[in-house]
Design an enzyme around this catalytic site. Structure first.
Site, short mmCIF file in Angstrom:
data_model
loop_
_atom_site.label_atom_id
_atom_site.label_comp_id
_atom_site.label_asym_id
_atom_site.label_seq_id
_atom_site.Cartn_x
_atom_site.Cartn_y
_atom_site.Cartn_z
N THR A 93 5.16 -49.67 37.90
CA THR A 93 6.36 -49.98 37.12
C THR A 93 6.54 -48.85 36.11
O THR A 93 5.81 -48.79 35.12
CB THR A 93 6.19 -51.33 36.39
OG1 THR A 93 5.79 -52.32 37.34
CG2 THR A 93 7.49 -51.75 35.74
N LYS A 169 13.01 -53.95 39.04
CA LYS A 169 11.66 -54.39 38.64
C LYS A 169 11.61 -54.74 37.15
O LYS A 169 11.03 -55.74 36.73
CB LYS A 169 10.65 -53.28 38.98
CG LYS A 169 9.25 -53.51 38.44
CD LYS A 169 8.58 -54.77 38.96
CE LYS A 169 7.24 -55.02 38.26
NZ LYS A 169 6.69 -56.33 38.55
N LYS A 238 4.84 -52.68 27.57
CA LYS A 238 5.41 -51.48 28.22
C LYS A 238 6.69 -51.86 28.97
O LYS A 238 7.73 -51.22 28.82
CB LYS A 238 4.38 -50.88 29.19
CG LYS A 238 4.95 -49.84 30.14
CD LYS A 238 4.01 -49.53 31.31
CE LYS A 238 3.83 -50.65 32.27
NZ LYS A 238 4.19 -50.49 33.64
#
Ligand code: NAP
Length: 291
Positions: A93, A169, A238
């Site tokens: 990711t 995502k 994140k």
């Protein structure tokens, strides 16, 4: 197929093992070399440095974040060493902006770049049942589809620009963070009225919220089971930050994501960064003076 796999962390190790079990020749590398030992015993070939991965025309990587990908794929010289016509599948990711930059760098080298971030935690990865969100040229995805079929139950294609898959995502993980954050606060609410969160969550996830994300994370919150971390709070921060940045790039306000970012930051500041991000429930409980 002759492939290299870089990044043998929580997710990468079981994924590389599945490729090995499926009969592929797998060259493995990890920054901390001990992570590859079990795979080497199962027949994988060792790479002592990322550059050694250039022996394979197909490179898969499952690294933590943008910085790790930059270090391992670009700064190491691996991208420059890959033969023209090679393909790199980035399963991690990463940010939308870096995915776009990576696609351009790969194109300049004549190397295909496929973004293939995954949905599913470590147990799903081990079972080879991930949902894979693919972005990139159709021909490049076709070429690696047999590998994606080993790793996942289904590959969902989202466009010819790799970063489109990364946007999907990040949107997905934002939804997961929202689900966790909602159950975290709701659990604190019922606890505040002397009801056990486990009882509340069992009802909730058996009825109106009977969906895998709520059941999985609801179970972790009910059991207060935050280790071992399937997905660390630091990685959750994140991803929520990347979603905010991706939103900002196209003027999409995400006030809910901002709230979640602060909750994750608070948990990390309290020393819980290595816990599963379901530990957002600890943040809510602490805010309510319940610990
Ligand atoms: P992890 O257990 O923390 O593993 C991260 C991997 O990246 C390790 O191999 C680590 O090497 C490597 N790494 C980190 N920084 C590096 C650097 N500067 N240079 C070289 N290697 C570096 O993370 P994970 O849970 O496997 O997640 C990997 C990716 O998949 C992340 O992008 C994450 O967001 C995504 N993801 C995770 C899940 C999940 O449930 N865990 C689900 C879907 C997607 P060391 O072993 O040496 O630390």
């Amino acid at each position: 197929m002759d492939i290299a796999f870089l990044g043998l962390g929580t997710m990468g190790a079981p994924m590389a093992r599945n490729l090995l079990k499926a009969g592929h020749t797998v060259h493995v590398w990890n920054r901390s070399p001990q992570a590859r030992e079990a795979l080497l015993q199962d027949g994988a070939h060792a790479c002592d440095a990322p550059l050694d991965a250039a022996v394979a025309p197909v490179v898969l990587s499952m690294l933590a974040d943008d910085a790790a990908v930059a270090e391992v794929i670009v700064d190491s010289g691996l991208l420059d060493a890959l033969p023209e016509g090679a393909v790199h599948v980035n399963l991690a990711t990463v940010s939308v902006a870096y995915a776009r930059a990576l696609a351009e760098r790969h194109a300049a080298r004549g190397v295909d770049y496929v973004a293939a971030p995954v949905v599913g935690r470590v147990d799903v990865a081990a079972a080879g049942k991930l949902n894979i969100l693919a972005g990139g040229k159709a021909a490049a995805i076709e070429r690696v589809q047999p590998l994606l079929d080993v790793l996942g139950a289904r590959t969902w294609r989202f466009g010819e620009a790799p970063e489109q898959a990364n946007a999907v995502k990040l949107a997905t993980n934002f939804c997961l963070a929202s689900a966790i954050g909602t159950m975290a606060e709701a659990s604190a609410l019922v606890r505040g009225h002397a009801v056990a969160p486990a009882d509340f969550l069992e009802m909730l996830t058996s009825t109106v919220f009977a969906a895998p994300a709520y059941q999985g994370y609801g179970g972790l919150i009910a059991r207060e089971q935050y280790t071992p971390a399937g997905f660390k709070m630091t990685l959750g921060l994140k991803d929520v930050r990347l979603a905010l940045t991706a939103g900002e790039a196209t003027q999409v306000p995400m006030p809910l994501a901002s709230t979640l970012r602060d909750g994750l930051l608070e948990g990390i500041a309290q020393g819980d960064g290595a816990l599963d991000w379901a530990a957002l429930a600890k943040v809510s409980a602490r805010r309510a003076g319940q610990q």
